[in-house]
Design an enzyme around this catalytic site. Structure first.
Site, PDB file in Angstrom:
ATOM      1  N   CYS A 333      13.010  16.431  35.467  1.00 34.88           N
ATOM      2  CA  CYS A 333      13.071  15.478  36.587  1.00 34.88           C
ATOM      3  C   CYS A 333      14.374  15.518  37.390  1.00 34.88           C
ATOM      4  O   CYS A 333      14.334  15.660  38.626  1.00 34.88           O
ATOM      5  CB  CYS A 333      12.810  14.059  36.098  1.00 34.88           C
ATOM      6  N   ARG A 362      14.215  19.921  23.024  1.00 28.25           N
ATOM      7  CA  ARG A 362      14.594  18.625  22.447  1.00 28.25           C
ATOM      8  C   ARG A 362      14.856  18.804  20.953  1.00 28.25           C
ATOM      9  O   ARG A 362      14.123  19.522  20.275  1.00 28.25           O
ATOM     10  CB  ARG A 362      13.494  17.588  22.678  1.00 28.25           C
ATOM     11  N   GLN A 380       6.609  22.711  30.101  1.00 29.72           N
ATOM     12  CA  GLN A 380       5.719  21.706  30.687  1.00 29.72           C
ATOM     13  C   GLN A 380       5.108  22.220  31.987  1.00 29.72           C
ATOM     14  O   GLN A 380       5.744  22.957  32.716  1.00 29.72           O
ATOM     15  CB  GLN A 380       6.513  20.429  31.003  1.00 29.72           C
ATOM     16  N   ASP A 382       5.000  20.838  34.759  1.00 33.35           N
ATOM     17  CA  ASP A 382       5.643  19.665  35.329  1.00 33.35           C
ATOM     18  C   ASP A 382       5.618  19.697  36.848  1.00 33.35           C
ATOM     19  O   ASP A 382       5.692  20.781  37.447  1.00 33.35           O
ATOM     20  CB  ASP A 382       7.099  19.621  34.859  1.00 33.35           C
ATOM     21  N   HIS A 384       6.779  16.990  40.436  1.00 28.11           N
ATOM     22  CA  HIS A 384       7.248  15.707  40.957  1.00 28.11           C
ATOM     23  C   HIS A 384       6.888  15.615  42.427  1.00 28.11           C
ATOM     24  O   HIS A 384       7.102  16.552  43.190  1.00 28.11           O
ATOM     25  CB  HIS A 384       8.755  15.564  40.745  1.00 28.11           C
ATOM     26  N   LYS A 464       3.355   4.216  33.715  1.00 27.84           N
ATOM     27  CA  LYS A 464       2.604   5.470  33.807  1.00 27.84           C
ATOM     28  C   LYS A 464       1.157   5.261  33.405  1.00 27.84           C
ATOM     29  O   LYS A 464       0.814   4.345  32.657  1.00 27.84           O
ATOM     30  CB  LYS A 464       3.235   6.539  32.914  1.00 27.84           C
ATOM     31  N   HIS A 510       6.212  11.318  38.756  1.00 29.14           N
ATOM     32  CA  HIS A 510       6.301  12.352  37.712  1.00 29.14           C
ATOM     33  C   HIS A 510       4.878  12.610  37.223  1.00 29.14           C
ATOM     34  O   HIS A 510       4.165  11.665  36.882  1.00 29.14           O
ATOM     35  CB  HIS A 510       7.136  11.867  36.535  1.00 29.14           C
TER      36      HIS A 510
END
Length: 635
Positions: A333, A362, A380, A382, A384, A464, A510
């Protein structure tokens, strides 16, 4: 006069206070016998609970979710009592209900063994036959601490010390066994009839690796034997489908100690990965997403500014260079905001959709790692979306359509929708959270989608929608998400020029559909039992010759299929054809092409599907058409 309104809307009137059990008996002996607990004005209570005012009442029986929870909660106490009867020096700690069962953690100098599960089960059955009354009573905090310390149960006393001093504690007693518990519980131990102890594991006290290692015993409990049998069958099927076993058998990936939680992808597994990525990239391009790529290592100050350091600091890998502190990105992000911030943006430019197959890391606890399902390094799907506030509903609506299309192509047609609302630890004002939560609810409502609320489960920066899949075994996997964020763009100074010429902060959505490639592939492997749809299969077709005379023709067929874009191999080994067929069937190859002298002379092929169906003789072009159709239909 007391009026009790039942779940079906009917009412019963009583001239004095009475227990829930008495109400059940008044309704009828069948219900009285089946009753385990109740909901009084929505709150779960024991059957011994006294009704002394007008209430709404639902009697809880074993064939309900509430009933199963009561049974499992009570089974945990039953197990703890049996353990202390057999091993008096063992201390009990905590014993919660979990999905499909329960566990209890015990402090014991001597580890439990599988044989002990048989002994504990036998003792549990004895206690069931004793039909011991399960009684609720209350104690003050200090009395409870003294009570458990006198029993030598320091873990229980430690739990109670963390409870506020003025709180009255709920306790449950059955025979000689007493435990701290909120309840409710079954009225007597005879109500716990269908259970099975499953396994033994180690667990740190309160989940902290600095604390003592305890013995955790897992169990399951159900309302009838048929349910238990069905559950055990599903467990057996899940064991067969375990993606870790399939990964090894199909030569897809492996893990090793030198890189815990990191995947070593083999060529066949990487083929699945690449097929998914190419599919997603095509879908993103069709929806005007701009694919970007951002650094994996970023100075720590960015994570502090975004708020991630405070929330995820313990889970981030850090590195120092030239007296500067850096972090390996745990998520994408903040980096996407940096890309957005390059150059002045106008309201006419919005929405801007930035997508990345973002590599994240992580520092998950080693004990939590589980094949592809829980890793330290992952990618991911991912993205945005930077938009105006009045564009939120439209973007969320389009995303839901996008997600439905993708899940259908992967073979999932049952989706569960949940909205996770503001957590206690969060950024942003209540006004901002009100707007964010309403925007998500409105988007689902506009599509006529049923959803449930998960209070307090939102991300620290915004609420979310969570999209969960049900696989063929009925297991639920949370994968997709879309989150409304009014806070991070402001913290990271993202702006655009609105129609009045003013600088305004955009809203940031997101979103992800798969979640992580690693976990999603693990889910796919188990859902399909390794028999991947043709468009995803690592090997779509194998060409097998019967004797060396057909080697050249088999290779020619294989190259022709490869040139058509199929993942084809040819097996020219000097082995019996039956052996080759078995091996490629076990390897989950979708189509087997067999060529012998007849095929060589007629320039045809004999085709066999993975499930053993003989498709007969055909031209190579016919197989190409068949496979093309199957791939286009995502089958």
């Amino acid at each position: 006069m007391i009026t009790v309104t039942l779940a079906d809307g009917t009412q019963r009137k009583f001239d004095q206070a009475l227990t829930v059990q008495a109400v059940a008996e008044d309704i009828g002996p069948g219900l009285a016998n089946a009753a385990l607990a109740a909901r009084v004005d929505g709150e779960m209570v024991d059957l011994s609970h006294i009704i002394n005012k007008d209430v709404e009442l639902t009697i809880v029986t074993g064939n309900t979710e509430d009933g199963l929870e009561v049974i499992r909660h009570s089974a945990a106490h039953l197990m703890a009592q049996a353990v202390q009867r057999l091993f008096p020096k063992v201390e009990v700690t905590i014993g919660p209900v979990i999905e499909n069962g329960f566990y209890y953690d015990f402090a014991s100098k001597d580890p439990f063994h599988e044989d002990d599960l048989v002994k504990i089960t036998a003792e549990m059955k004895k206690i069931v036959k004793e039909k011991l009354p399960v009684e609720r009573f209350e104690m003050s905090r200090d009395e409870a601490i003294e009570f458990f310390e006198q029993k030598g149960e320091k873990y229980k006393a430690e739990i109670i010390r963390d409870i506020p001093e003025d709180q009255v504690l709920s306790m449950y007693r059955q025979g000689e066994f007493t435990d701290l518990c909120r309840g409710p519980h079954v009225p007597n131990t005879g109500k716990i009839k269908v259970f099975k102890l499953m396994s033994i594991a180690g667990a740190y006290w309160r989940g902290n690796s600095d604390n003592e290692m305890l013995q955790r015993v897992y169990g399951t409990a159900w309302s009838d034997k048929k349910e238990l049998k069905t559950y055990l069958h599903l467990l057996e099927e899940a064991e067969k489908r375990d993606h870790r076993k399939l990964g090894k058998k199909m030569d897809l990936f492996h893990f090793q100690e030198e890189a815990p939680g990191m995947v070593f992808w083999h060529d066949r597994g990487w083929s699945i990965y690449q097929s998914i990525q190419q599919y997603m990239r095509k879908k993103l391009n069709a929806r005007d997403y701009k694919e970007i790529n951002t650094p994996s290592v970023v100075e720590y100050t960015l994570w502090e500014k975004s708020g991630h350091a405070d929330k995820f600091g313990d889970d981030m890998f850090s590195v120092e260079s030239e007296n500067r502190q850096f972090a390996v990105k745990p998520m994408n992000c903040p980096c996407h905001v940096q890309v957005y911030n390059q150059g002045l943006k106008s309201y006419r430019d919005l929405p801007i959709r930035l997508a990345e197959f973002g590599s994240c890391h992580r520092n998950e606890p080693s004990g939590a790692l589980h094949g592809l399902m829980r890793v330290r390094g992952f990618v991911q799907d991912d993205a945005h979306i930077f938009c105006q506030e009045n564009q939120i509903s439209g973007e969320v609506s389009q995303f839901i359509d996008f997600l439905h299309e993708v899940y259908a192509d992967f073979g999932f047609d049952e989706i569960i929708y949940r909205i996770s609302t503001r957590p206690e630890k969060r950024v942003g004002s209540d006004e901002v959270w009100d707007k964010s939560e309403k925007a998500l609810a409105d988007a689902l409502d506009a599509k006529g989608i049923d959803w449930e609320e998960l209070p307090g489960e939102g991300a620290f920066y915004g609420p979310k929608i969570e999209f969960s899949l049900k696989d063929c075994l009925g297991r639920v996997w949370q994968c997709g998400t879309i989150q409304v964020d009014f806070s991070m763009p402001n913290r990271l100074e993202a702006t655009y020029i609105d129609e009045n010429g003013d600088k305004v902060t955009p809203v940031m959505l997101h979103r992800a559909i798969l979640g992580s490639f690693e976990r999603f592939i693990g889910i796919l492997l188990e859902h399909h039992a390794g028999n991947m749809p043709l468009w995803l299969a690592p090997t779509q077709v194998a060409i097998l010759n019967i004797t060396g005379q057909q080697s050249e023709y088999a290779e020619k067929v294989g190259k022709k299929l490869k040139n058509q874009g199929f993942r084809a191999i040819y097996d020219l080994r000097n082995e019996k054809i039956g052996y080759k067929i078995r091996q490629h069937t076990l390897n989950k190859t979708n189509y087997l092409v067999i060529v012998g002298n007849n095929e060589l002379e007629s320039e045809t092929i004999t085709v066999r599907s993975h499930d053993g169906q003989d498709l007969g003789s055909m031209k190579v072009e016919e197989l190409v058409q068949l496979m093309d159709l199957q791939i286009n239909e995502k089958k």
